[in-house]
Design an enzyme around this catalytic site. Sequence first.
Site, PDB file in Angstrom:
ATOM      1  N   GLU A 145       0.622  -1.007   0.076  1.00  0.00           N
ATOM      2  CA  GLU A 145      -0.205  -0.275   0.079  1.00  0.00           C
ATOM      3  C   GLU A 145       1.141   1.306  -0.392  1.00  0.00           C
ATOM      4  O   GLU A 145       0.522   2.338  -0.867  1.00  0.00           O
ATOM      5  CB  GLU A 145      -0.167  -0.020   1.269  1.00  0.00           C
ATOM      6  CG  GLU A 145      -1.928   1.413   1.105  1.00  0.00           C
ATOM      7  CD  GLU A 145      -3.145   1.123   2.205  1.00  0.00           C
ATOM      8  OE1 GLU A 145      -3.929   2.015   2.072  1.00  0.00           O
ATOM      9  OE2 GLU A 145      -3.457   0.227   2.389  1.00  0.00           O
TER      10      GLU A 145
ATOM     11  N   PHE B  10       0.330 -14.163   0.478  1.00  0.00           N
ATOM     12  CA  PHE B  10       1.759 -15.194   1.413  1.00  0.00           C
ATOM     13  C   PHE B  10       1.774 -16.724   0.727  1.00  0.00           C
ATOM     14  O   PHE B  10       1.903 -17.502   0.590  1.00  0.00           O
ATOM     15  CB  PHE B  10       1.543 -15.842   2.658  1.00  0.00           C
ATOM     16  CG  PHE B  10       0.583 -14.065   3.008  1.00  0.00           C
ATOM     17  CD1 PHE B  10       1.646 -12.847   3.691  1.00  0.00           C
ATOM     18  CD2 PHE B  10      -0.341 -13.891   3.565  1.00  0.00           C
ATOM     19  CE1 PHE B  10       0.942 -11.804   4.002  1.00  0.00           C
ATOM     20  CE2 PHE B  10      -1.187 -12.469   4.220  1.00  0.00           C
ATOM     21  CZ  PHE B  10      -0.506 -11.608   4.191  1.00  0.00           C
TER      22      PHE B  10
ATOM     23  N   ARG C 123       5.168 -17.490   0.305  1.00  0.00           N
ATOM     24  CA  ARG C 123       6.311 -18.394   0.669  1.00  0.00           C
ATOM     25  C   ARG C 123       7.367 -17.422   2.696  1.00  0.00           C
ATOM     26  O   ARG C 123       6.774 -16.436   2.521  1.00  0.00           O
ATOM     27  CB  ARG C 123       8.041 -18.876   0.605  1.00  0.00           C
ATOM     28  CG  ARG C 123       9.171 -18.056   1.089  1.00  0.00           C
ATOM     29  CD  ARG C 123      10.338 -18.062   0.022  1.00  0.00           C
ATOM     30  NE  ARG C 123      10.025 -19.105  -1.424  1.00  0.00           N
ATOM     31  CZ  ARG C 123      10.398 -20.106  -0.615  1.00  0.00           C
ATOM     32  NH1 ARG C 123      11.064 -20.466   0.455  1.00  0.00           N
ATOM     33  NH2 ARG C 123      10.405 -21.425  -1.634  1.00  0.00           N
TER      34      ARG C 123
END
Length: 134
Positions: free
Chosen positions: A56, A83, A85
Site C-alpha cells: 500500500e 503469502f 513463502r
Amino acid sequence: MELPTTIPHERTLDGLIGLRVHDQGDGWIEASVPVVDGVRQPMGLVHGGVYAAIAESVTSMATAAAVMPDGFVAQGLSNATNFLRPILEGTVHARADRLHRGRTTWVWDVRMTDDAGRLAATTRMVIAVRALAG
C-alpha cells in the site's frame, strides 16, 4: 482538506517498519524493509500485515508522485495480499508495477521477495485518485 506534510517519516508506519524506496520510474517502484524483530510475528516470520503495508505504501507513493502536481491525491482502495513463502531474516524486497492508469483508479501488481529472489508474497493493489479538496 489539506494533506499533512510535516509528519516526520520516522513517525509514520513506513518509518516504523524501516521502509526505504530505492528507485522508481514511470509505472514502477522498488523498495525494501529489513527483517527485524519489530516486523516479525511471534513465530519469527515477517508479519502478513507488513507485506500489505509495503504494497500500500509504495503504490500510494508512486501514484501520488504522478497525480499530485495536477491537484489530486492517492489513497488505498483495495489491498489483496497473498503469502507464498515465509521470510525469517534478511530483507523483504518489493517491486510494484502499474497495470492500469485510469482517471479515478490505478491498479498495481506488487511482488515481494527474499534475499535469494524467491517470491514470498504478491499484492494486487488498487489506488483511488481523488481531487484534493480545498
